[in-house]
Motif scaffolding. Structure first.
Motif: not given
Length: 218
Positions: A44-50, A77-82, A133-139, A165-174
């Motif tokens: 299910l996690e991979r399905d969310i990413y896909r 990212l999802i563009a403005p208007g959506v 911004l939905k995801f920003l990730a580096v291996e 503007c850009i909005t971003a939801d983040v789980k890590n305080p760092k």
């Protein structure tokens, strides 16, 4: 010397999409938020990413971060208007367990909307009117090489081009602190609980157009 570059994905092959999914899976391994979203299911996690990658390709933009011409980072990212969310798609929710259906409907979705009502007077409209911004990730093996910085700078420059503007939801305080170097400001935070993880906080951040595009080095 390591060569870092960013490329926008345009009409990618299925293999390129799956590479982006793999990068996200590696980057968010053992992430408590993703455990909550997926109920602990790697499928299910991979399905969310896909789903998210494909939605951003159709309704926004996806960038890959390259190290020596090999992809090891992703920004989507999802563009403005959506205003798009994977958990609002019928073909996603219909196969969820009864617990996850209830969790999304009765806990996550209302608390998430309350986060945005607290962060902005316009509520969810502020998210819809911005690049989200939905995801920003580096291996993990390729972090601290400037790849995340290059991806985020590309995103900031894209938004600045349209004065958006850009909005971003983040789980890590760092990460909240790191985003601040690129002109993001923290607006609000809410805590989410789940039986599948220890729970997690979510910080809502926003970057106004023309703000900093970040330091030249970390």
């Amino acid at each position: 010397m390591v060569h870092v570059a960013v490329r926008k994905l345009v009409d990618p092959t299925d293999e390129q999409v799956e590479t982006a999914v793999k990068i996200l899976s590696n980057a968010f391994q053992d992430d408590v938020g993703m455990s909550s979203f997926s109920g602990g299911s790697s499928r299910l996690e991979r399905d969310i990413y896909r789903r998210t990658i494909k939605a951003c390709l159709a309704r926004g933009e996806v960038y890959v971060g390259l190290v020596d011409d090999e992809p090891h980072g992703v920004a989507a990212l999802i563009a403005p208007g959506v205003d798009w969310a994977f958990y609002e798609q019928d073909d996603f929710t219909r196969d969820l367990s009864s617990y996850l259906k209830e969790w999304y409907t009765c806990h996550y979705a209302p608390v998430y909307e309350d986060l945005y009502r607290t962060a902005f007077s316009a509520g969810q409209r502020a998210r819809r009117d911005a690049w989200n911004l939905k995801f920003l990730a580096v291996e993990p093996a390729f972090q601290s090489k400037g790849l995340g910085r290059a991806l985020l700078r590309a995103i900031c420059q894209r938004a600045d081009t349209g004065g958006q503007c850009i909005t971003a939801d983040v789980k890590n305080p760092k990460i909240v602190q790191w985003l601040g170097k690129f002109g993001f400001s923290y607006r609000a935070v809410r805590n989410f609980t789940s039986k599948d993880s220890a729970g997690f906080p979510l910080w809502c951040n926003v970057r106004e157009p023309g703000a900093s595009t970040g330091p030249s080095s970390s």
